[in-house]
Design a protein around this motif. Structure first.
Motif, mmCIF file in Angstrom:
data_model
loop_
_atom_site.group_PDB
_atom_site.id
_atom_site.type_symbol
_atom_site.label_atom_id
_atom_site.label_comp_id
_atom_site.label_asym_id
_atom_site.label_seq_id
_atom_site.Cartn_x
_atom_site.Cartn_y
_atom_site.Cartn_z
ATOM 1 N N ILE A 27 0.854 -1.188 0.000
ATOM 2 C CA ILE A 27 0.000 0.000 0.000
ATOM 3 C C ILE A 27 0.887 1.234 0.000
ATOM 4 O O ILE A 27 1.754 1.390 0.869
ATOM 5 N N GLU A 28 0.665 2.108 -0.983
ATOM 6 C CA GLU A 28 1.454 3.324 -1.125
ATOM 7 C C GLU A 28 0.789 4.495 -0.391
ATOM 8 O O GLU A 28 -0.411 4.483 -0.141
ATOM 9 N N PRO A 29 1.559 5.529 -0.045
ATOM 10 C CA PRO A 29 0.999 6.693 0.657
ATOM 11 C C PRO A 29 -0.047 7.422 -0.183
ATOM 12 O O PRO A 29 -0.022 7.374 -1.417
ATOM 13 N N ARG A 176 -8.636 12.510 3.833
ATOM 14 C CA ARG A 176 -7.359 11.998 4.333
ATOM 15 C C ARG A 176 -6.418 11.663 3.186
ATOM 16 O O ARG A 176 -5.235 12.024 3.199
ATOM 17 N N ALA A 177 -6.923 10.955 2.190
ATOM 18 C CA ALA A 177 -6.084 10.573 1.049
ATOM 19 C C ALA A 177 -5.604 11.802 0.290
ATOM 20 O O ALA A 177 -4.462 11.853 -0.177
ATOM 21 N N ALA A 178 -6.473 12.799 0.166
ATOM 22 C CA ALA A 178 -6.106 14.018 -0.558
ATOM 23 C C ALA A 178 -4.980 14.771 0.148
ATOM 24 O O ALA A 178 -4.202 15.491 -0.496
ATOM 25 N N SER A 179 -4.876 14.606 1.462
ATOM 26 C CA SER A 179 -3.823 15.291 2.220
ATOM 27 C C SER A 179 -2.516 14.499 2.246
ATOM 28 O O SER A 179 -1.555 14.910 2.900
ATOM 29 N N GLY A 180 -2.481 13.358 1.551
ATOM 30 C CA GLY A 180 -1.269 12.560 1.484
ATOM 31 C C GLY A 180 -1.194 11.445 2.500
ATOM 32 O O GLY A 180 -0.225 10.684 2.516
ATOM 33 N N ARG A 181 -2.192 11.345 3.375
ATOM 34 C CA ARG A 181 -2.241 10.259 4.335
ATOM 35 C C ARG A 181 -2.852 9.018 3.687
ATOM 36 O O ARG A 181 -3.369 9.062 2.580
ATOM 37 N N THR A 182 -2.821 7.904 4.414
ATOM 38 C CA THR A 182 -3.271 6.630 3.858
ATOM 39 C C THR A 182 -4.387 6.047 4.710
ATOM 40 O O THR A 182 -4.359 6.149 5.936
ATOM 41 N N VAL A 183 -5.361 5.436 4.045
ATOM 42 C CA VAL A 183 -6.487 4.807 4.733
ATOM 43 C C VAL A 183 -6.543 3.331 4.342
ATOM 44 O O VAL A 183 -6.516 2.996 3.156
ATOM 45 N N PHE A 184 -6.620 2.471 5.346
ATOM 46 C CA PHE A 184 -6.820 1.040 5.147
ATOM 47 C C PHE A 184 -8.222 0.730 5.647
ATOM 48 O O PHE A 184 -8.510 0.840 6.839
ATOM 49 N N LEU A 185 -9.104 0.352 4.737
ATOM 50 C CA LEU A 185 -10.517 0.157 5.059
ATOM 51 C C LEU A 185 -10.891 -1.308 4.876
ATOM 52 O O LEU A 185 -10.773 -1.854 3.779
ATOM 53 N N SER A 186 -11.325 -1.944 5.948
ATOM 54 C CA SER A 186 -11.805 -3.322 5.886
ATOM 55 C C SER A 186 -13.322 -3.299 5.946
ATOM 56 O O SER A 186 -13.908 -2.731 6.869
ATOM 57 N N SER A 187 -13.967 -3.924 4.954
ATOM 58 C CA SER A 187 -15.424 -3.831 4.900
ATOM 59 C C SER A 187 -16.010 -4.916 4.010
ATOM 60 O O SER A 187 -15.305 -5.552 3.233
ATOM 61 N N HIS A 188 -17.335 -5.131 4.163
ATOM 62 C CA HIS A 188 -18.055 -5.912 3.169
ATOM 63 C C HIS A 188 -19.210 -5.094 2.601
ATOM 64 O O HIS A 188 -20.089 -5.628 1.947
ATOM 65 N N ILE A 190 -20.035 -3.089 -0.115
ATOM 66 C CA ILE A 190 -19.449 -2.864 -1.436
ATOM 67 C C ILE A 190 -19.738 -1.455 -1.965
ATOM 68 O O ILE A 190 -18.857 -0.778 -2.496
ATOM 69 N N SER A 191 -20.972 -0.987 -1.839
ATOM 70 C CA SER A 191 -21.331 0.315 -2.400
ATOM 71 C C SER A 191 -20.542 1.438 -1.747
ATOM 72 O O SER A 191 -20.139 2.403 -2.414
ATOM 73 N N GLU A 192 -20.290 1.344 -0.441
ATOM 74 C CA GLU A 192 -19.507 2.360 0.252
ATOM 75 C C GLU A 192 -18.064 2.350 -0.229
ATOM 76 O O GLU A 192 -17.467 3.397 -0.495
ATOM 77 N N VAL A 193 -17.500 1.170 -0.319
ATOM 78 C CA VAL A 193 -16.106 1.028 -0.747
ATOM 79 C C VAL A 193 -15.913 1.598 -2.142
ATOM 80 O O VAL A 193 -14.933 2.290 -2.426
ATOM 81 N N GLU A 194 -16.864 1.332 -3.024
ATOM 82 C CA GLU A 194 -16.749 1.770 -4.419
ATOM 83 C C GLU A 194 -16.688 3.285 -4.526
ATOM 84 O O GLU A 194 -16.113 3.822 -5.474
ATOM 85 N N ARG A 195 -17.253 3.990 -3.554
ATOM 86 C CA ARG A 195 -17.270 5.450 -3.599
ATOM 87 C C ARG A 195 -15.942 6.072 -3.201
ATOM 88 O O ARG A 195 -15.649 7.199 -3.595
ATOM 89 N N VAL A 196 -15.139 5.386 -2.398
ATOM 90 C CA VAL A 196 -13.962 6.040 -1.823
ATOM 91 C C VAL A 196 -12.631 5.376 -2.147
ATOM 92 O O VAL A 196 -11.585 6.018 -2.061
ATOM 93 N N ALA A 197 -12.628 4.096 -2.501
ATOM 94 C CA ALA A 197 -11.365 3.352 -2.589
ATOM 95 C C ALA A 197 -10.614 3.614 -3.889
ATOM 96 O O ALA A 197 -11.207 3.776 -4.951
#
Length: 320
Positions: A27-29, A176-188, A190-197
């Motif tokens: 996973i990259e920054p 968070r991602a726009a500021s250069g930080r990293t997010v690790f999101l564990s989920s099932h 799907i619709s939420e993940v598709e919006r942000v990942a």
């Protein structure tokens, strides 16, 4: 650019099940990395290894350049973590829990926390026990972000929350991602993940089926419907580098989900003896997830809307 998280052949064995089986990813920054999987797939076990609470059976993992097994406290200082059921001291007030947590972090934590709580319109004098689930989630997120961590880890953070709170969570992930930080999101979800990942990983029974940028993943996956003049007709093998994710026979039709299917493969398939037609269509992320985890896009006629977990999934969830 140093990777924020690396996993190399991570294996975690519990009595009765293998929670992780040779997991590899990087996973990259500045990205939102989503780990998708059914209950019991091994997602929480992965997070426990990343945060130093679980030593893997074999393999290696680094978080922010550190080995969580050897430097667990330093890793936890550099990450923020929010679970689906945040562990907060119910007898404390919103302000008190911020003051208490600030003692573990550098100067500036309490000011940032109080600013976040004001933004969420949660009174500092209110006891934690009197907060709704959505308000508790906002307090947990404020605590996790107050020290501006390099990495934010979220384990099913929006489970059971109302749509407005879930939207706030999702928007904060993009920020968070726009500021250069990293997010690790564990989920099932799907619709939420598709919006942000930015990047999707699909974990099934302890093994990673796919790790790819979201756009590339959706462009690479194709559903084929192959019409046959006889159900017993054998169709040509799909050649590498294409990968068949699922294959099922429905009367005189074969339905396949194929990754990296090419026009040349289409021509070969359509010209095969006994094949009367080949059609293609793109897949949604939800359909890709189902194909990778269930091996089929069809719902059995007798299956309920929400099937119970399999015994193997139940054992793995208990382990994780």
């Amino acid at each position: 650019m140093t990777s924020v998280i690396t996993a190399e052949q991570l294996t975690m064995r519990f009595r009765g099940c293998d929670a992780l089986r040779g997991v590899d990813f990087t996973i990259e920054p500045g990205s939102v990395f989503a780990l998708l999987g059914e209950n019991g797939a091994g997602k929480t076990t992965m997070i426990r290894i990343m945060t130093g609470f679980q030593k893997p059976t074999s393999g290696q993992c680094t978080v922010c350049g550190l080995d969580p097994t050897r430097h667990p406290l330093e890793v936890r200082r550099r990450v923020g973590y929010v679970s689906d059921s945040p562990a907060l001291y119910d007898w404390m007030s919103v302000g008190e829990i911020g003051w208490f947590t600030a003692s573990f972090f550098p100067k500036g934590f309490l000011e940032y926390y109080r600013e976040s709580i004001r933004r969420y319109e949660i009174p500092e004098d209110r006891k934690i026990r009197h907060l709704s689930k959505g308000q508790r989630a906002k307090v947990a997120l404020s605590l996790a972000l107050a020290h501006d961590p390099e990495l934010l880890i979220l384990d099913e953070p929006t489970s059971g929350l109302d749509p407005m709170v879930r939207r706030d969570f999702l928007e904060s992930m993009i920020d968070r991602a726009a500021s250069g930080r990293t997010v690790f999101l564990s989920s099932h979800q799907i619709s939420e993940v598709e919006r942000v990942a930015d990047t999707i990983a699909i974990l099934h029974e302890g093994k990673l089926r796919i790790v790819a940028p979201l756009n590339e993943l959706k462009q690479s996956m194709t559903e084929l419907t192959v019409s046959l003049d006889d159900p017993l007709v054998a169709i040509p093998t799909i050649d590498t580098p294409a990968e068949v994710m699922c294959d099922e026979l429905l009367g005189r039709q074969r339905r396949l989900v194929v990754r990296d299917f090419t026009p040349e493969m289409h021509t070969k398939l359509a010209s095969a003896t006994g094949v009367t037609g080949v059609s293609e269509r793109p897949l949604s992320l939800e359909e890709i997830f189902i194909a990778c985890t269930k091996g089929s896009l069809s719902r059995p006629a007798s299956a309920p809307e929400s099937a119970d977990e399999t015994p193997q999934e139940t054992a793995m969830e208990a382990a994780s």
